[in-house]
Design a protein around this motif. Structure first.
Motif, PDB file in Angstrom:
ATOM      1  N   VAL A   1     130.495  48.879  92.172  1.00  0.00           N
ATOM      2  CA  VAL A   1     129.981  47.618  91.638  1.00  0.00           C
ATOM      3  C   VAL A   1     130.925  46.991  90.615  1.00  0.00           C
ATOM      4  O   VAL A   1     130.742  45.827  90.253  1.00  0.00           O
ATOM      5  N   ALA A   2     131.918  47.743  90.119  1.00  0.00           N
ATOM      6  CA  ALA A   2     132.884  47.231  89.139  1.00  0.00           C
ATOM      7  C   ALA A   2     134.151  48.062  89.250  1.00  0.00           C
ATOM      8  O   ALA A   2     134.148  49.125  89.892  1.00  0.00           O
ATOM      9  N   PRO A   3     135.262  47.594  88.654  1.00  0.00           N
ATOM     10  CA  PRO A   3     136.508  48.363  88.756  1.00  0.00           C
ATOM     11  C   PRO A   3     136.407  49.796  88.249  1.00  0.00           C
ATOM     12  O   PRO A   3     137.196  50.644  88.665  1.00  0.00           O
ATOM     13  N   ASP A   4     135.472  50.061  87.346  1.00  0.00           N
ATOM     14  CA  ASP A   4     135.338  51.418  86.817  1.00  0.00           C
ATOM     15  C   ASP A   4     133.926  51.981  86.975  1.00  0.00           C
ATOM     16  O   ASP A   4     133.580  52.971  86.329  1.00  0.00           O
ATOM     17  N   THR A   5     133.103  51.381  87.835  1.00  0.00           N
ATOM     18  CA  THR A   5     131.696  51.795  87.961  1.00  0.00           C
ATOM     19  C   THR A   5     131.310  51.954  89.433  1.00  0.00           C
ATOM     20  O   THR A   5     131.586  51.079  90.248  1.00  0.00           O
ATOM     21  N   THR A   6     130.661  53.087  89.733  1.00  0.00           N
ATOM     22  CA  THR A   6     130.145  53.370  91.073  1.00  0.00           C
ATOM     23  C   THR A   6     128.686  53.770  90.944  1.00  0.00           C
ATOM     24  O   THR A   6     128.308  54.501  90.032  1.00  0.00           O
ATOM     25  N   VAL A   7     127.858  53.292  91.873  1.00  0.00           N
ATOM     26  CA  VAL A   7     126.429  53.593  91.865  1.00  0.00           C
ATOM     27  C   VAL A   7     126.063  54.293  93.174  1.00  0.00           C
ATOM     28  O   VAL A   7     126.359  53.791  94.263  1.00  0.00           O
ATOM     29  N   GLY A   8     125.454  55.468  93.035  1.00  0.00           N
ATOM     30  CA  GLY A   8     124.910  56.178  94.182  1.00  0.00           C
ATOM     31  C   GLY A   8     123.394  56.083  94.161  1.00  0.00           C
ATOM     32  O   GLY A   8     122.769  56.193  93.101  1.00  0.00           O
ATOM     33  N   ASN A   9     122.783  55.870  95.324  1.00  0.00           N
ATOM     34  CA  ASN A   9     121.341  55.629  95.401  1.00  0.00           C
ATOM     35  C   ASN A   9     120.712  56.576  96.409  1.00  0.00           C
ATOM     36  O   ASN A   9     121.186  56.681  97.555  1.00  0.00           O
ATOM     37  N   LEU A  10     119.668  57.287  95.982  1.00  0.00           N
ATOM     38  CA  LEU A  10     118.868  58.136  96.868  1.00  0.00           C
ATOM     39  C   LEU A  10     117.475  57.539  96.973  1.00  0.00           C
ATOM     40  O   LEU A  10     116.783  57.393  95.966  1.00  0.00           O
ATOM     41  N   ILE A  11     117.063  57.164  98.199  1.00  0.00           N
ATOM     42  CA  ILE A  11     115.755  56.549  98.435  1.00  0.00           C
ATOM     43  C   ILE A  11     114.911  57.515  99.257  1.00  0.00           C
ATOM     44  O   ILE A  11     115.340  57.969 100.323  1.00  0.00           O
ATOM     45  N   ILE A  12     113.723  57.831  98.736  1.00  0.00           N
ATOM     46  CA  ILE A  12     112.792  58.724  99.425  1.00  0.00           C
ATOM     47  C   ILE A  12     111.578  57.897  99.829  1.00  0.00           C
ATOM     48  O   ILE A  12     110.851  57.373  98.978  1.00  0.00           O
ATOM     49  N   TYR A  13     111.358  57.764 101.125  1.00  0.00           N
ATOM     50  CA  TYR A  13     110.229  57.002 101.632  1.00  0.00           C
ATOM     51  C   TYR A  13     109.024  57.928 101.817  1.00  0.00           C
ATOM     52  O   TYR A  13     109.143  59.032 102.342  1.00  0.00           O
ATOM     53  N   SER A  14     107.854  57.455 101.362  1.00  0.00           N
ATOM     54  CA  SER A  14     106.586  58.196 101.511  1.00  0.00           C
ATOM     55  C   SER A  14     106.720  59.644 101.056  1.00  0.00           C
ATOM     56  O   SER A  14     106.538  60.587 101.842  1.00  0.00           O
ATOM     57  N   PRO A  15     107.059  59.881  99.794  1.00  0.00           N
ATOM     58  CA  PRO A  15     107.200  61.266  99.318  1.00  0.00           C
ATOM     59  C   PRO A  15     105.867  62.003  99.333  1.00  0.00           C
ATOM     60  O   PRO A  15     104.800  61.415  99.165  1.00  0.00           O
ATOM     61  N   ARG A  16     105.948  63.337  99.513  1.00  0.00           N
ATOM     62  CA  ARG A  16     104.775  64.212  99.504  1.00  0.00           C
ATOM     63  C   ARG A  16     104.884  65.202  98.350  1.00  0.00           C
ATOM     64  O   ARG A  16     105.894  65.244  97.660  1.00  0.00           O
TER      65      ARG A  16
END
Length: 332
Positions: free
Chosen positions: A208-223
Motif C-alpha cells: 500500500v506504500a513504498p515501505d508498507t505491506t498489508v496482509g489480510n486473513l478473512i474467515i467466513y462463517s467462523p465456528r
C-alpha cells in the motif's frame, strides 16, 4: 647544409633517448630484464581505493547485505575484511576466518571490487567494517552497515470476540520495510492456514506504500472450533499474533472484553459442587411429639434457606434430648 645535418642528428638522438626512458619506466633498468612487479605511471604508483565506492550501506533485517571495496591496481596484494567492534578478521581474499557461515567475500573482477556478503542480516550486524589491503603500511577503507528493523502488528486488540457466523477480517500491517516480503504466512495454533476453499478462508497481500505491506486473513462463517491463536509471519521477519474467541449464543457482558472478568459457567459451578465433601449421615432420632412444634407441610415454593433452618432446629433438639432424659432420672 651542415647546420641542417647537425639538427637532424640532435633530433635522432632525442628520439633514441626518449625510447630508452620509456623502456626503463615500463620494464626496469636497461639490461636487467623484465621485473615481476608491475610498474604504474600516473597519480597512483600502487594499490588505491576507488573514491566512487560507497561507504554507507543500509539494508533490511533478514535480507542479504553487500559491502563493496573497490581496489585499483591491486596487483598481488591481499584484501581482508575486519569487523571493527571486536577487531575480528572475517575474510582474507576468498578465505573465511569466522565460524559464522553468513559471512563470505568474493571478487568482481570486472570492477576490481572485493565484496563482503552478509546473509540474513541481524540487528547486531550493524556497525563499521574495515576493508584492509596488505601493503606496507596497511591501507584501510571503512564501510558503515545500517540495519532497518521493520515493524509488524495485527490491527486491533490482542483478544477479539466475535459471534459464530460473523465474518472475521484480520489485518497484518508491516511498516518501515525497505523490501516487500516474498510472502506472509498465517498460522492457527501453530498450524498453517491454507486458502484452498475460498468460501471458508481467503488470504490477501498488498503493497500500500513504498515501505508498507498489508496482509489480510478473512474467515467466513467462523465456528467455535475456529477459536484460538492466529499469527502472521512474513518472510525473514518476526511474527505478530491475536487471540480469537468465537462465541455461540448470548454470552455475559464481561465476555465482550479481553481484559474483563468472566462469569462462572454452569459447568464450572457443577464441578465445584461435586468437589465438596459429603456430609455424614445423622443417626435416627426418637419421636419427640411433645418437644417438636407442629410444622406445616413444605410447599413446593419453600426456599432452601427455610429448609436448612428446620434441619438445624431438629439437630439442636436431638442434642438436647439426652440432657432432658438425664434430668428426669435424677429427679426419680
Amino acid at each position: 647544409m651542415c647546420a641542417c645535418a647537425w639538427r637532424l642528428h640532435v633530433f635522432t638522438a632525442a628520439l633514441v633517448l626518449a625510447a630508452h626512458l620509456i623502456k626503463v619506466l615500463s620494464c626496469g633498468e636497461a639490461g636487467a630484464g623484465p621485473r615481476l612487479t608491475k610498474r604504474y605511471v600516473g597519480l597512483y604508483t600502487g594499490p588505491y581505493f576507488d573514491p566512487s565506492a560507497p561507504n554507507n550501506i543500509t539494508t533490511q533485517l533478514g535480507t542479504h547485505a553487500y559491502l563493496p571495496c573497490k581496489v585499483r591496481q591491486l596487483s598481488n596484494k591481499s584484501v581482508s575484511w575486519i569487523r571493527r567492534r571486536d577487531a575480528h578478521i572475517l575474510t582474507v581474499d576468498r578465505f573465511t576466518f569466522i565460524a559464522d557461515e553468513r559471512f563470505q567475500a568474493f571478487l568482481v573482477e570486472a570492477t576490481d571490487t572485493w565484496t563482503l556478503q552478509v546473509k540474513y542480516v541481524q540487528a547486531r550486524d550493524a556497525g563499521v567494517y574495515e576493508c584492509q589491503v596488505g601493503t606496507e603500511p596497511k591501507m584501510s577503507h571503512f564501510v558503515q552497515l545500517n540495519v532497518v528493523v521493520p515493524k509488524i502488528e495485527i490491527v486491533g486488540e490482542s483478544e477479539l470476540y466475535v459471534k459464530a457466523g460473523t465474518t472475521v477480517s484480520l489485518k497484518c500491517v508491516i511498516t518501515q520495510a525497505l523490501e516487500e516480503p516474498a510472502y506472509i504466512f498465517w498460522y492457527h495454533n501453530d498450524e498453517r492456514v491454507l486458502n484452498y476453499d475460498k468460501s471458508l478462508v481467503e488470504i490477501r497481500m498488498e503493497r500500500v506504500a513504498p515501505d508498507t505491506t498489508v496482509g489480510n486473513l478473512i474467515i467466513y462463517s467462523p465456528r467455535r472450533e475456529d477459536s484460538g491463536n492466529y499469527s502472521c509471519s512474513p518472510s525473514n521477519l518476526d511474527s505478530a499474533s491475536v487471540m480469537l474467541h468465537v462465541l455461540s449464543g448470548e454470552q455475559p457482558a464481561a465476555m465482550q472484553h479481553g481484559n474483563g472478568a468472566r462469569g462462572a459457567s454452569p459447568r464450572r459451578a457443577l464441578l465445584a459442587a461435586a468437589a465438596l465433601p459429603a456430609l455424614p449421615a445423622l443417626p435416627a432420632l426418637p419421636a419427640l411429639p411433645a418437644l417438636l412444634p407442629a410444622l406445616p407441610p413444605a410447599a413446593p415454593h419453600v426456599r432452601p434457606q427455610l429448609v436448612l433452618h428446620r434441619l438445624l432446629l431438629l439437630l439442636a433438639l436431638a442434642l438436647l434430648c439426652p440432657v432432658l432424659c438425664h434430668d428426669e432420672d435424677d429427679g426419680k
